[in-house]
Structures are given as structure tokens and as C-alpha cells.
Design a protein around this motif. Sequence first.
Motif, PDB file in Angstrom:
ATOM      1  N   LEU A  48       0.816  -1.213   0.000  1.00 51.29           N
ATOM      2  CA  LEU A  48       0.000   0.000   0.000  1.00 51.29           C
ATOM      3  C   LEU A  48       0.847   1.259   0.000  1.00 51.29           C
ATOM      4  N   SER A  49       0.292   2.309  -0.556  1.00 51.75           N
ATOM      5  CA  SER A  49       0.814   3.662  -0.400  1.00 51.75           C
ATOM      6  C   SER A  49      -0.395   4.531  -0.099  1.00 51.75           C
ATOM      7  N   ILE A  50      -0.484   5.008   1.145  1.00 48.01           N
ATOM      8  CA  ILE A  50      -1.618   5.833   1.549  1.00 48.01           C
ATOM      9  C   ILE A  50      -1.121   7.217   1.900  1.00 48.01           C
ATOM     10  N   LYS A  51      -1.723   8.225   1.265  1.00 44.65           N
ATOM     11  CA  LYS A  51      -1.395   9.623   1.545  1.00 44.65           C
ATOM     12  C   LYS A  51      -2.660  10.342   1.960  1.00 44.65           C
ATOM     13  N   SER A  52      -2.559  11.115   3.053  1.00 47.27           N
ATOM     14  CA  SER A  52      -3.717  11.873   3.515  1.00 47.27           C
ATOM     15  C   SER A  52      -3.276  13.266   3.945  1.00 47.27           C
ATOM     16  N   VAL A  53      -4.243  14.133   4.088  1.00 44.55           N
ATOM     17  CA  VAL A  53      -3.978  15.471   4.609  1.00 44.55           C
ATOM     18  C   VAL A  53      -4.326  15.477   6.093  1.00 44.55           C
ATOM     19  N   SER A  54      -5.606  15.246   6.411  1.00 39.04           N
ATOM     20  CA  SER A  54      -6.027  15.240   7.810  1.00 39.04           C
ATOM     21  C   SER A  54      -6.773  13.966   8.191  1.00 39.04           C
ATOM     22  N   ALA A  55      -6.894  13.030   7.275  1.00 37.46           N
ATOM     23  CA  ALA A  55      -7.647  11.803   7.542  1.00 37.46           C
ATOM     24  C   ALA A  55      -6.959  10.937   8.593  1.00 37.46           C
ATOM     25  N   ASP A  90      -2.546  -5.593   9.536  1.00 35.92           N
ATOM     26  CA  ASP A  90      -2.038  -6.708   8.738  1.00 35.92           C
ATOM     27  C   ASP A  90      -1.713  -6.324   7.299  1.00 35.92           C
ATOM     28  N   VAL A  91      -1.290  -5.074   7.069  1.00 37.28           N
ATOM     29  CA  VAL A  91      -0.918  -4.634   5.728  1.00 37.28           C
ATOM     30  C   VAL A  91       0.480  -4.012   5.738  1.00 37.28           C
ATOM     31  N   SER A  92       1.124  -4.052   4.577  1.00 42.56           N
ATOM     32  CA  SER A  92       2.465  -3.478   4.418  1.00 42.56           C
ATOM     33  C   SER A  92       2.388  -2.263   3.515  1.00 42.56           C
ATOM     34  N   GLY A  93       3.354  -1.338   3.687  1.00 45.74           N
ATOM     35  CA  GLY A  93       3.413  -0.216   2.776  1.00 45.74           C
ATOM     36  C   GLY A  93       3.881   1.071   3.404  1.00 45.74           C
ATOM     37  N   TRP A  94       3.550   2.168   2.720  1.00 48.61           N
ATOM     38  CA  TRP A  94       3.941   3.513   3.104  1.00 48.61           C
ATOM     39  C   TRP A  94       2.689   4.268   3.528  1.00 48.61           C
ATOM     40  N   PHE A  95       2.782   4.945   4.658  1.00 47.28           N
ATOM     41  CA  PHE A  95       1.649   5.665   5.224  1.00 47.28           C
ATOM     42  C   PHE A  95       2.100   7.073   5.563  1.00 47.28           C
ATOM     43  N   TYR A  96       1.513   8.072   4.883  1.00 41.88           N
ATOM     44  CA  TYR A  96       1.909   9.468   5.068  1.00 41.88           C
ATOM     45  C   TYR A  96       0.683  10.330   5.345  1.00 41.88           C
ATOM     46  N   SER A  97       0.844  11.281   6.283  1.00 45.52           N
ATOM     47  CA  SER A  97      -0.224  12.230   6.562  1.00 45.52           C
ATOM     48  C   SER A  97       0.378  13.568   6.972  1.00 45.52           C
ATOM     49  N   VAL A  98      -0.326  14.631   6.662  1.00 49.62           N
ATOM     50  CA  VAL A  98       0.115  15.950   7.101  1.00 49.62           C
ATOM     51  C   VAL A  98      -0.243  16.135   8.576  1.00 49.62           C
ATOM     52  N   SER A  99      -1.535  15.938   8.910  1.00 49.66           N
ATOM     53  CA  SER A  99      -1.943  16.170  10.301  1.00 49.66           C
ATOM     54  C   SER A  99      -2.812  15.064  10.877  1.00 49.66           C
ATOM     55  N   GLY A 100      -3.110  14.043  10.116  1.00 44.08           N
ATOM     56  CA  GLY A 100      -3.966  12.969  10.609  1.00 44.08           C
ATOM     57  C   GLY A 100      -3.202  11.935  11.409  1.00 44.08           C
ATOM     58  N   ALA A 101      -3.904  11.287  12.313  1.00 36.61           N
ATOM     59  CA  ALA A 101      -3.316  10.214  13.112  1.00 36.61           C
ATOM     60  C   ALA A 101      -3.195   8.949  12.266  1.00 36.61           C
ATOM     61  N   ILE A 102      -2.138   8.169  12.524  1.00 39.57           N
ATOM     62  CA  ILE A 102      -1.929   6.897  11.834  1.00 39.57           C
ATOM     63  C   ILE A 102      -1.765   5.816  12.893  1.00 39.57           C
ATOM     64  N   VAL A 140       6.194   4.995   8.025  1.00 39.04           N
ATOM     65  CA  VAL A 140       5.119   5.832   8.546  1.00 39.04           C
ATOM     66  C   VAL A 140       5.638   7.234   8.825  1.00 39.04           C
ATOM     67  N   GLU A 141       4.848   8.236   8.401  1.00 42.64           N
ATOM     68  CA  GLU A 141       5.206   9.621   8.710  1.00 42.64           C
ATOM     69  C   GLU A 141       3.948  10.465   8.789  1.00 42.64           C
ATOM     70  N   SER A 142       3.824  11.211   9.888  1.00 45.64           N
ATOM     71  CA  SER A 142       2.765  12.185  10.021  1.00 45.64           C
ATOM     72  C   SER A 142       3.408  13.448  10.593  1.00 45.64           C
ATOM     73  N   LEU A 143       3.306  14.544   9.868  1.00 45.70           N
ATOM     74  CA  LEU A 143       3.957  15.779  10.294  1.00 45.70           C
ATOM     75  C   LEU A 143       3.374  16.345  11.579  1.00 45.70           C
ATOM     76  N   GLY A 144       2.058  16.226  11.749  1.00 41.88           N
ATOM     77  CA  GLY A 144       1.436  16.823  12.929  1.00 41.88           C
ATOM     78  C   GLY A 144       0.488  15.914  13.671  1.00 41.88           C
ATOM     79  N   GLY A 145       0.270  14.690  13.169  1.00 41.46           N
ATOM     80  CA  GLY A 145      -0.665  13.776  13.821  1.00 41.46           C
ATOM     81  C   GLY A 145       0.042  12.698  14.616  1.00 41.46           C
TER      82      GLY A 145
END
Length: 166
Positions: A119-126, A132-144, A155-160
Motif C-alpha cells: 500500500l501507499s496511503i497519503k492523507s492530509v487530515s484523515a 495486517d498490511v504493508s506499505g507507506w503511510f503518510y499524513s500531514v496532520s492525521g493520526a496513523i 510511517v510519517e505524520s507531520l502533525g498527527g
Amino acid sequence: MRRDPATACRSGRRSVAFALVAAIALAVYAAAAGGQTALVRGKRLAPDAPVKVFFPAGSIRVSAWDRDSIDVRGRLARGEHFFLEGDTRGVKMGVMDHADGRSVRPSDLVVRVPRSSMLSIKSVSAAVVASDVSGWFYSVSGAIRLSGHTGNVEVESLGGDVDVDV
């Protein structure tokens, strides 16, 4: 012709009851039309196919399953456009940005992908919750929140908040 008062009273009650039921049905329809619409989509997908997701606002829950398809269900905010494109070798999906720069309104999705998908998931505030999944998870302000068995995560979230238990 004279009407019996008891019959007139019952007829009046029926009219009031019918008007009440019609008003309730109209209110329910107006609330559903003004809020979110149901979303159910699916597509065949190879067990190791990549899945790219762009989901700006709301919440998305992703889990793995032992099937050769992707399944997407949830509620899409009124006026938003969901897309699911690709073939069995890989797909991209999400909610489109607005051409006029308006903010995307929050939607809520539940997604199931083949267990070996990357997976590659990108969000802003979601808020992103995955198990049980692999991949890249990015968000600006959402929790992961990630949990379960996985082979590889970034995993990276700038503000969440970030919570990883894999």
C-alpha cells in the motif's frame, strides 16, 4: 349524505398519521441527501498488486484479507468524487481534489486488500487505521494507527499521532 362522526374521526386520524409518516420520510431523505452517500465498490486484484490511495479528509480503515480483490465500503461526503482505477496488476483509489481549490469534505471508508498487497496511503487530515498490511503511510496532520502482522512499513505524520504495533 350524512357521515358518521366515528368514521370521520378515524378518517381524520388516518390523514394525520399519513402526513406524519410522509414528513418523517421526507426528513430522513433530506438528511441523507444533505450529508453522505453510501459507497460500495470492488475490483479483482492480484494477491501482490500494489494499491495507491489518496484520501484527504475523514477516516480510512484498511485491513488484509485472503481474497483476490479489493473491497471498498463507506460513506462519501456529498459533492465528493471517489475513484477506483486500474486493473488486476494494481489500482489507485481515493477522493479527488477540487479543481477550484475548495477543501475536500470528510468521508469514511473501510477497505480490504489482498494480504500480500503493498500500500501507499497519503492523507492530509484523515485518520488512517490499518491492520495486517504493508506499505507507506503518510499524513500531514492525521493520526496513523498500524497493527498486526506486516512485512514492511514506513510511517510519517507531520502533525498527527503515530501508533505502530506490528
